[in-house]
Motif scaffolding. Sequence first.
Motif, PDB file in Angstrom:
ATOM      1  N   ASN A 187       0.815  -1.214   0.000  1.00 11.31           N
ATOM      2  CA  ASN A 187       0.000   0.000   0.000  1.00 11.31           C
ATOM      3  C   ASN A 187       0.852   1.269   0.000  1.00 11.31           C
ATOM      4  N   GLU A 188       2.006   1.223   0.655  1.00  4.29           N
ATOM      5  CA  GLU A 188       2.873   2.412   0.648  1.00  4.29           C
ATOM      6  C   GLU A 188       3.402   2.674  -0.761  1.00  4.29           C
ATOM      7  N   LEU A 189       3.741   1.612  -1.491  1.00  2.00           N
ATOM      8  CA  LEU A 189       4.174   1.779  -2.883  1.00  2.00           C
ATOM      9  C   LEU A 189       3.040   2.353  -3.732  1.00  2.00           C
ATOM     10  N   ARG A 190       1.844   1.911  -3.475  1.00  2.00           N
ATOM     11  CA  ARG A 190       0.689   2.431  -4.204  1.00  2.00           C
ATOM     12  C   ARG A 190       0.462   3.916  -3.908  1.00  2.00           C
ATOM     13  N   ILE A 191       0.609   4.273  -2.645  1.00  2.00           N
ATOM     14  CA  ILE A 191       0.401   5.671  -2.251  1.00  2.00           C
ATOM     15  C   ILE A 191       1.466   6.573  -2.868  1.00  2.00           C
ATOM     16  N   GLN A 192       2.717   6.092  -2.917  1.00  2.00           N
ATOM     17  CA  GLN A 192       3.781   6.885  -3.546  1.00  2.00           C
ATOM     18  C   GLN A 192       3.442   7.172  -5.007  1.00  2.00           C
ATOM     19  N   THR A 193       2.917   6.169  -5.711  1.00  2.00           N
ATOM     20  CA  THR A 193       2.527   6.351  -7.113  1.00  2.00           C
ATOM     21  C   THR A 193       1.319   7.282  -7.226  1.00  2.00           C
ATOM     22  N   SER A 194       0.360   7.111  -6.325  1.00  2.00           N
ATOM     23  CA  SER A 194      -0.848   7.945  -6.387  1.00  2.00           C
ATOM     24  C   SER A 194      -0.532   9.415  -6.139  1.00  2.00           C
ATOM     25  N   LYS A 195       0.433   9.700  -5.289  1.00  2.00           N
ATOM     26  CA  LYS A 195       0.821  11.092  -5.022  1.00  2.00           C
ATOM     27  C   LYS A 195       1.362  11.753  -6.288  1.00  2.00           C
ATOM     28  N   LYS A 196       2.147  10.992  -7.041  1.00  2.00           N
ATOM     29  CA  LYS A 196       2.684  11.539  -8.301  1.00  2.00           C
ATOM     30  C   LYS A 196       1.553  11.768  -9.308  1.00  2.00           C
ATOM     31  N   MET A 197       0.607  10.827  -9.342  1.00  2.00           N
ATOM     32  CA  MET A 197      -0.503  10.953 -10.290  1.00  2.00           C
ATOM     33  C   MET A 197      -1.418  12.115  -9.925  1.00  2.00           C
ATOM     34  N   LEU A 198      -1.637  12.321  -8.634  1.00  2.00           N
ATOM     35  CA  LEU A 198      -2.500  13.413  -8.184  1.00  2.00           C
ATOM     36  C   LEU A 198      -1.954  14.782  -8.578  1.00  2.00           C
ATOM     37  N   LEU A 199      -0.639  14.883  -8.687  1.00  2.00           N
ATOM     38  CA  LEU A 199       0.005  16.173  -8.989  1.00  2.00           C
ATOM     39  C   LEU A 199       0.422  16.296 -10.447  1.00  2.00           C
ATOM     40  N   SER A 200       0.140  15.271 -11.234  1.00  2.00           N
ATOM     41  CA  SER A 200       0.565  15.285 -12.632  1.00  2.00           C
ATOM     42  C   SER A 200      -0.538  15.821 -13.538  1.00  2.00           C
ATOM     43  N   ASN A 201      -0.165  16.706 -14.451  1.00  2.00           N
ATOM     44  CA  ASN A 201      -1.127  17.239 -15.422  1.00  2.00           C
ATOM     45  C   ASN A 201      -1.669  16.144 -16.329  1.00  2.00           C
ATOM     46  N   GLN A 202      -0.897  15.078 -16.481  1.00  2.00           N
ATOM     47  CA  GLN A 202      -1.300  13.978 -17.349  1.00  2.00           C
ATOM     48  C   GLN A 202      -2.589  13.309 -16.861  1.00  2.00           C
ATOM     49  N   PHE A 203      -2.828  13.396 -15.551  1.00  2.00           N
ATOM     50  CA  PHE A 203      -3.996  12.735 -14.959  1.00  2.00           C
ATOM     51  C   PHE A 203      -5.006  13.730 -14.403  1.00  2.00           C
ATOM     52  N   GLU A 204      -4.971  14.964 -14.887  1.00  2.00           N
ATOM     53  CA  GLU A 204      -5.839  15.977 -14.315  1.00  2.00           C
ATOM     54  C   GLU A 204      -7.319  15.732 -14.627  1.00  2.00           C
TER      55      GLU A 204
END
Length: 312
Positions: A251-268
Amino acid sequence: MEFLSEDNIIRKLYLPIQWLITPMFFFHVHEVVHQQRVKLWVQNALLAPVFIVTVIHIIHFFYYQGKVSVASMPDYHEDGLLLYINFISFLFHGAVLYVIFQMLKTSLETSKKIARKKNKEQKWYMTIVIFFVMIVSIGLSATFSMIQFNIDHTWLLYTVFILVSFVGYYLGYVGVYRSTLVSEFNPGPNSVSKNGLNTYQKIHSYIIEERCYLDMDLNLSEIAQKFNISSGYLSQLISTHSEQSFNDYINELRIQTSKKMLLSNQFEEYTIESIGLECGFKSKSNFYTAFKKFTGLTPTAYVKSTKKRPVS
């Protein structure tokens, strides 16, 4: 003896302790094979029948108590409710034994690199399972004959109870001796720390490079089979070197990835729930709970605090 007399209440009440035999055996085998306790819902599912049947027996006893004498109450081997319950109990034991058999079979197939003593231990459990299956088969045959053809097989049921008692004593006596082998083939934390670092690093690299943690159906046994080790040993490796349980580690690995996605314009254009699903969480609530655990914030609060992108 007064206890054995026909009008003894304890004798006629029939507390169904036999329903606990295979569940308790399952708990023991599961802990030895997987080196972790059975999940709570599984415990409840296996123990619930004994409580349900106990209530039924008590109701059955008091139903007859006001109508007939204690000595005239139906016996467990006479046609009626108790006989049907006995038949169901044998079906229940058969189902639990099948689950135990599958668990041992899977473990034996993936334990080629594990100490020979562990294989011997699991094969011993297999022997017990086979013996239990023989007892269950006799019990099913006896109760079915009594129900379907009204044939008196009371002597067969007594044989079953004697065999069950024998197995119980055997497990108690020999099991105590055999359980001492567990500490020999289950490496302790110090052993894992010294000898398992390279294995852990390989597993960690594999999970990161293959992005296995994004698979919402990922489980401990899947990774263990990939590296031909037991689930218990893998759990110890992760616990020792990451200081986390397997679920928290993933879950920590998942959260690290989700944090990047939340701040990425690619996933806005993605909603926060969609990002959670993309990262391997099965539901929005699971994603929010894990995110709060590892960041101290909800996903919404995290995005707002960074002021990088609007919240969907």
